[in-house]
Every structure is written in C-alpha cells, then in structure tokens.
Write a protein that holds these residues in place. Structure first.
Motif, short mmCIF file in Angstrom:
data_model
loop_
_atom_site.label_atom_id
_atom_site.label_comp_id
_atom_site.label_asym_id
_atom_site.label_seq_id
_atom_site.Cartn_x
_atom_site.Cartn_y
_atom_site.Cartn_z
N UNK A 58 6.05 -8.22 37.48
CA UNK A 58 5.81 -6.79 37.78
C UNK A 58 5.35 -6.57 39.21
N UNK A 59 4.75 -7.57 39.83
CA UNK A 59 4.27 -7.38 41.20
C UNK A 59 5.41 -7.22 42.20
N UNK A 60 6.62 -7.54 41.79
CA UNK A 60 7.79 -7.40 42.67
C UNK A 60 8.45 -6.03 42.57
N UNK A 61 7.92 -5.18 41.70
CA UNK A 61 8.51 -3.86 41.48
C UNK A 61 7.77 -2.84 42.33
N UNK A 62 8.51 -2.10 43.16
CA UNK A 62 7.89 -1.02 43.93
C UNK A 62 7.70 0.20 43.03
N UNK A 63 7.01 1.19 43.56
CA UNK A 63 6.69 2.40 42.78
C UNK A 63 7.97 3.03 42.20
N UNK A 64 8.12 3.03 40.87
CA UNK A 64 9.32 3.62 40.28
C UNK A 64 9.19 5.13 40.11
N UNK A 65 10.32 5.80 40.04
CA UNK A 65 10.33 7.24 39.79
C UNK A 65 10.09 7.55 38.33
N UNK A 66 10.32 6.56 37.46
CA UNK A 66 10.13 6.69 36.01
C UNK A 66 9.89 5.31 35.45
N UNK A 67 8.94 5.21 34.52
CA UNK A 67 8.73 3.98 33.76
C UNK A 67 9.21 4.26 32.34
N UNK A 68 10.23 3.54 31.92
CA UNK A 68 10.75 3.66 30.56
C UNK A 68 10.25 2.47 29.78
N UNK A 69 9.53 2.72 28.69
CA UNK A 69 8.98 1.63 27.87
C UNK A 69 9.83 1.53 26.62
N UNK A 70 10.53 0.40 26.51
CA UNK A 70 11.42 0.18 25.38
C UNK A 70 11.07 -1.09 24.62
N UNK A 71 9.81 -1.23 24.26
CA UNK A 71 9.36 -2.42 23.52
C UNK A 71 9.11 -2.07 22.06
N UNK A 72 8.99 -3.09 21.25
CA UNK A 72 8.61 -2.87 19.86
C UNK A 72 7.16 -2.39 19.82
N UNK A 73 6.81 -1.67 18.78
CA UNK A 73 5.49 -1.03 18.70
C UNK A 73 4.35 -2.03 18.89
N UNK A 74 4.49 -3.26 18.37
CA UNK A 74 3.40 -4.23 18.49
C UNK A 74 3.23 -4.74 19.92
N UNK A 75 4.20 -4.50 20.80
CA UNK A 75 4.09 -4.88 22.21
C UNK A 75 3.70 -3.71 23.11
N UNK A 76 3.47 -2.54 22.53
CA UNK A 76 3.20 -1.35 23.32
C UNK A 76 1.96 -1.49 24.20
N UNK A 77 0.88 -2.06 23.67
CA UNK A 77 -0.35 -2.22 24.46
C UNK A 77 -0.11 -3.03 25.72
N UNK A 78 0.59 -4.13 25.61
CA UNK A 78 0.90 -4.95 26.77
C UNK A 78 1.80 -4.24 27.77
N UNK A 79 2.77 -3.50 27.24
CA UNK A 79 3.68 -2.75 28.12
C UNK A 79 2.92 -1.66 28.86
N UNK A 80 2.00 -0.99 28.19
CA UNK A 80 1.21 0.05 28.85
C UNK A 80 0.27 -0.56 29.90
N UNK A 81 -0.23 -1.76 29.63
CA UNK A 81 -1.07 -2.44 30.62
C UNK A 81 -0.24 -2.76 31.86
N UNK A 82 1.00 -3.17 31.68
CA UNK A 82 1.90 -3.42 32.80
C UNK A 82 2.19 -2.12 33.54
N UNK A 83 2.47 -1.06 32.80
CA UNK A 83 2.79 0.25 33.40
C UNK A 83 1.61 0.82 34.18
N UNK A 84 0.41 0.34 33.91
CA UNK A 84 -0.77 0.82 34.62
C UNK A 84 -0.70 0.51 36.12
N UNK A 85 0.19 -0.40 36.52
CA UNK A 85 0.40 -0.69 37.95
C UNK A 85 0.91 0.53 38.69
N UNK A 86 1.56 1.44 37.95
CA UNK A 86 2.16 2.63 38.54
C UNK A 86 1.60 3.86 37.82
#
Length: 126
Positions: A58-86
């Motif tokens: 994730x550190x290689x991703x510049x500021x996106x115009x949209x973050x689309x989270x397409x993970x299974x519900x049990x991975x949502x917490x981790x995905x949101x923690x990653x999305x917190x970068x932006x």
C-alpha cells in the motif's frame, strides 16, 4: 484503487479501467510478468484486456480519487485499516454481509458510498 482484487474487486476495477480510469488493484500478492499490468475481462460480448496496476504494498499507492473495498466481510477491518492511509478519499464498499456500511462509516470521515453487485462474477484461471 481497489482493495481486495478477488472476483468482485477485479471485475469492478476492470470495469473502471475499461471506462478509462487509472486502476490499481491492491491485494495480498502482487503479480509478475504480463499479469502485473493487464486484467482480462470475459463476458457475453467477448474477451477484453484492460490496463491495471497490481500491487501488494500500500505504501506504493499515491492518493487515489476513490478507494473501492471489495473484500469479504471478515476482512473488512483490515481493508479499512489499509484505506486509512488515504483518509480524504471517498470510499465505496461492496461487501456481502450486514453492517459493512456502518463499520466503514465509523472508520472514515470521507464520503462513503455503499454498493451492491447484482451479477454473478467468478475468477477465470488458465
């Protein structure tokens, strides 16, 4: 930018790429070779190759115009923690499961979009 490039995330990311958007697929594993910069979409109208960027860091991703989270519900917490970068990027969540939008709303101050995919998609390998 798509967090969770499984069947649903790849399909939605590929659809955005087909429409001309710059799409990064952020997953647990990157891709090597030709697969690193292309995504193959198969549908009733045929097969199409669209440009994407696949990353596992994730550190290689510049500021996106949209973050689309397409993970299974049990991975949502981790995905949101990653999305917190932006923190200012709008977030679109397309999880199965009750409460995904509420969980995302608690974790974000940016605009939140709740989506639903009503078509069946599956990854094709080979």
């Amino acid at each position: 930018m798509v967090i969770g490039p499984g069947a649903v995330g790849s399909f939605l990311g590929g659809t955005l790429a087909r429409a001309g958007h710059d799409v990064t697929l952020l997953g647990r594993r990157g891709a090597a070779g030709e697969a690193a910069d292309r995504l193959i979409l198969e549908g009733p109208d045929g097969v199409e190759s669209v440009p994407v960027r696949r990353l596992a860091d994730a550190s290689l991703v510049s500021e996106p115009g949209l973050v689309l989270v397409g993970v299974k519900a049990f991975d949502l917490g981790g995905a949101l923690a990653t999305a917190a970068r932006w923190p200012d990027a709008p977030l679109l969540t397309v999880q199965n499961g009750v409460g995904a939008e509420a969980t995302a709303r608690e974790a974000r101050h940016s605009p939140l979009l709740a989506g639903s995919l009503t078509a069946a998609v599956e990854p094709v390998t080979g």
